[in-house]
Design an enzyme around this catalytic site. Structure first.
Site, PDB file in Angstrom:
ATOM      1  CG  PHE A 176      -4.252  -1.986  -4.904  1.00 23.06           C
ATOM      2  CD1 PHE A 176      -3.188  -2.202  -5.761  1.00 23.06           C
ATOM      3  CD2 PHE A 176      -4.426  -2.867  -3.839  1.00 23.06           C
ATOM      4  CE1 PHE A 176      -2.325  -3.269  -5.564  1.00 23.06           C
ATOM      5  CE2 PHE A 176      -3.572  -3.924  -3.636  1.00 23.06           C
ATOM      6  CZ  PHE A 176      -2.516  -4.130  -4.506  1.00 23.06           C
ATOM      7  CE  LYS A 177      -3.894  -7.970  -5.939  1.00 28.16           C
ATOM      8  NZ  LYS A 177      -4.367  -7.694  -4.557  1.00 28.16           N
ATOM      9  CG  ASP A 178     -10.543  -2.432 -10.060  1.00 20.60           C
ATOM     10  OD1 ASP A 178     -10.676  -3.555 -10.587  1.00 20.60           O
ATOM     11  OD2 ASP A 178     -11.352  -1.975  -9.230  1.00 20.60           O
TER      12      ASP A 178
END
Ligand SMILES: *Cc1c(COP(=O)(O)O)cnc(C)c1O
Length: 448
Positions: free
Chosen positions: A106-108
């Site tokens: 999710f850090k993308d």
């Protein structure tokens, strides 16, 4: 929009300053002065809107005053070049799959948004940032953050990224995601542990001579440009759920949490009017937040290593933000804010054994492959969902990112997605470094 510091001793900042600095002068976290509710018409229409359009509406609520409309739309559309779908795992439990981006976690979303916003400010900036010097992003990583930040910033003009990682302590799959990129990304392989990397980065930010020589900034989850965009996919998840015909009055959002940036974005969404009835913060054995919910006492401590290692955090940096939000910037007493927080958010904590057992059970009963982080979220819904509620848990990373663990626990040979395989074919390039700050500084003084 103006941003104040949670420590209350730094001057207010505009968005540009908050993004470029990351942390306020008093080492507090920046908070927006206002969180505007989105209009009813938006919520009425949401189920028929695209993810990107939903996200643009949310983004302009925060960033609309400070970023040109067309530019903001480009930033949002370009950030969300992949979907964050909800997938039904069983009756009333959905997985919000946040792993369809370039590095499969999710850090993308936050990293890509921040890179584009920073790029925009460098091109159009005023004052402090109106510089023709390169901005250098330093990031220490134990795996996931480095890959997301490196890929998010890859090819962004005017920015150079240095990823510091502990030699031999990140998985080969993780390592290749930031050592094979080249261009404006330099991987620094530190002969030490993760904490040594973090110390090198912190020392660099405090070194006067170095800061005169080059412009340094950080890209960790305390940055408003990294955590706020994570609100986008919560709005989209609720929209998709209501498009499936579910009532939106009884939605429980469950977020596997480490530094609490992800759940913090969901809470900001809630403040903007997103209909989520309650939240669950799922922890691994690092359970200081869980303990806070039970006792009202916050006792940070060193983290312990677990199967869900991206959540191995003993002093979550965004706790200060949550506390500030629900104490109305300190206007309420600790007991009052604890009451508000614990009535909206409940906690859960799982041992490695429980995580493994959950992964096996879910796979056997539903065929769905959980990663160790998502497993905490799924189990917290299984344990905490009440009749009539619909639960969504974040599947924060693709299970293939943790292939060795997932294969061993489930007795399978999980397929590695093509995007990951592509990284693994690249040539590893890194700069060897001791854990001595003098060496790191000497190296940076030769860069510009
Ligand atoms: C970073 C990370 C988390 C924790 O997210 P926070 O925003 O730090 O709470 C959970 N799962 C995975 C896979 C991560 O990479």
């Amino acid at each position: 929009m103006k941003y104040y510091s949670t420590n209350g001793k730094a001057p207010m900042a505009d968005l540009q300053k908050a993004v470029v600095k990351g942390l306020a002068e008093d080492r507090g976290l920046y908070m927006p002065e206002e969180i505007y509710k989105l209009p009813k018409a938006f919520f009425d229409d949401m189920a028929g809107m695209s993810f990107q359009d939903i996200a643009y509406n949310v983004a302009s609520n925060f960033f609309g005053d400070d970023v040109d409309e067309d530019a903001l739309q480009d930033i949002v559309y370009d950030t969300l070049s992949f979907d964050c779908p909800i997938v039904k795992v069983e009756d009333n439990i959905y997985s919000l799959e946040l792993f369809h981006g370039p590095t499969l976690a999710f850090k993308d979303v936050g990293a890509r948004f921040m890179a584009r916003l920073l790029g925009y400010f460098l091109r159009n900036g005023r004052g402090e940032t109106a510089t023709h010097k390169t901005v250098n992003v330093l990031v220490a990583t134990s795996g996931d953050t480095g890959s997301a930040v490196a890929n998010g910033f890859l090819g962004v003009e005017g920015i150079h990224v240095y990823v510091l990682y502990p030699k031999g302590k990140v998985s080969p799959i993780q390592e290749c995601q930031f050592t094979t990129l080249g261009k404006n990304i330099t991987a620094i392989e530190v002969d030490g542990v993760f904490d040594d990397c973090q110390v090198l980065v912190k020392s660099a930010f405090m070194d006067e001579e170095l800061n005169k020589h080059m412009k340094l900034t950080s890209a960790n989850s305390i940055n408003v440009a990294r955590f706020l965009p994570q609100a986008f996919y919560y709005f989209n998840a609720v929209a998709r759920l209501s498009a499936l015909g579910h009532q939106t009055s009884d939605i429980v959002m469950c977020v596997p949490s480490g530094n609490f940036g992800n759940i913090c974005a969901a809470l900001f969404g809630h403040e903007m009017g997103l209909p989520i009835s309650r939240f669950i913060a799922a922890n691994n054995a690092n359970d200081v937040f869980y303990e806070y919910l039970q006792t009202g006492q916050y006792n940070p401590r060193s983290s312990v290593q677990t199967l869900a290692n991206a959540m191995d955090v003993g002093d979550p940096s965004n706790f200060a933000r949550i506390l500030n939000l629900y104490s109305e910037n300190g206007a309420l007493s600790p007991a009052e804010s604890h009451e508000r927080i614990s009535s909206l958010i409940s906690g859960a904590t799982y041992s490695d054994e429980q995580i493994s057992e959950t992964m096996r059970q879910c796979y056997k009963e539903t065929g769905y492959i959980l990663d160790p982080h998502g497993a905490c979220g799924y189990q917290a819904l299984k344990d905490g969902l009440k009749p009539g509620e619909v639960g969504i848990f974040c599947e924060t990373a693709h299970p293939a990112k943790f292939k060795e663990k997932v294969d061993a626990i489930l007795g399978i040979d999980i397929e590695i997605p093509e995007r990951l395989q592509a990284f693994m074919k690249g040539q590893k390039q890194s700069v060897p470094m001791s854990k001595d700050f003098a060496d790191f500084k000497a190296y940076l003084m030769q860069q510009d």
